[in-house]
Enzyme design. Sequence first.
Site: not given
Ligand code: FAD
Ligand code: DHB
Length: 384
Positions: A72, A196, A288, A292, A380
């Site tokens: 994009h 957005y 979100p 980021k 962004y």
């Molecule tokens: P997580 O993905 O949370 O992974 C942590 C892992 O640890 C999980 O699998 C969990 O099950 C495991 N765990 C937890 N506790 C334990 C335990 N006690 N023992 C063993 N394992 C455990 N970010 C973006 O950059 N762009 C976006 O567009 C964006 N949109 C989002 C939209 C939504 C709706 C949400 C909820 C989040 C969004 N984010 C976005 C954020 C992004 O999803 C998270 O920042 C990302 O998942 C972080 O990755 P992580 O590996 O640090 O943590």
């Molecule tokens: C998506 C999630 C976001 O938080 C965002 O800012 C843009 C797109 C997505 O899940 O596609």
Amino acid sequence: MRTQVGIIGAGPAGLLLSHLLHLRGISSVVLEKRSREYVERRVRAGVLEQGTVDTLVEAGVGERMSREGLPHHGIELRYGGAGHRIPFEKLVPGRAITVYGQQEVVKDLIAARLAAGGDVRFEVEDVAVHSLESEPYVTFGGERLDCDVIAGCDGFHGVSRPSVPEGVLSVFEREYPFAWLGILARVAPSSEELIYARTERGFALHSMRSPTVSRFYLQVPADARLEDWPDERIWAELKERLETVPGFELATGEITERGITPMRAFVTEPMQYGHLYLAGDAAHIVPPTGAKGLNLAVADVRVLTEALAAYFRDGSAELLDGYSEACLKRVWRAQHFSWWMTTLLHTFEEDDPYARRLQLSYLDYVTSSEAAATTLAENYVGLP
Ligand code: FAD
Ligand code: DHB
């Protein structure tokens, strides 16, 4: 059992760290409490910064993303009855984002780890980290894993961060008075680019996953419950908030996934204690709106990989000692950007008419001043 790096959590942070360490000849074991099916189906982020894409490609796990990801070159800000495009190609030439689901990244990483004989254990119970100051080890399901270093990649609700003795970590946080209701729907996107939308009824986001799957988010009250949001209500609200410019019609389809995410910001300083290093959501959360979270997790892991490589190569702990400081600059920039985007686009109940005018005035500025639009665009697509 012994490994060099014990990794808690098989989200993007833990899996990518394990893979990058493997490429450097460093052993790791990943311990995940959920099942493989669960983590591969967990729908979350979708926007990958250029730096994230580059990292995945360089690590040899970008093949499917390069084929199926959607590049994009701009986003639309929609408010006051008009759409305003933020053109990345003009404002930040050569930089773009790729829309590719987080669970697809997770699937690609798990496949790569397993193909290389990596040790990734799912559904492990009672993970706990011990002896963080010296000779650390992890216990789980009656087993013990000794390691040189523990990487806490277990997200916001994990066990790693709470294992640090009280008083060591400083916490900075903010809860927003609203949440996001997110859905995935079997319908072609109604727009080529992300929208957005700021309306008096609240924020809405039109995103996508593929030419046949769309992703949407609605600002909802913090205490909203899914059972109060039947399909018809979700589509009606999305239409109210997105069909605000002449000629735009929102196509609807079967909703295949739904969830409500609280909006919060959180940072822990430092992101390390003894032989424990926190990465990704275990160390920081952003609302979100700026897309980021996943990108910050990848950025942390890049820094941690370099530091661990130096440590295991020649015993130098200098980069490891500076890990937190090296990450926090980017973390705080992303915190500010996410707060800024959130404030710009959401409705706050406490806002009086004056505050709403200020918000609209700022939106006008961002969409009419090249300098202001560039600020949005460069944050962004992600700082280098
Ligand atoms: P997580 O993905 O949370 O992974 C942590 C892992 O640890 C999980 O699998 C969990 O099950 C495991 N765990 C937890 N506790 C334990 C335990 N006690 N023992 C063993 N394992 C455990 N970010 C973006 O950059 N762009 C976006 O567009 C964006 N949109 C989002 C939209 C939504 C709706 C949400 C909820 C989040 C969004 N984010 C976005 C954020 C992004 O999803 C998270 O920042 C990302 O998942 C972080 O990755 P992580 O590996 O640090 O943590
Ligand atoms: C998506 C999630 C976001 O938080 C965002 O800012 C843009 C797109 C997505 O899940 O596609």
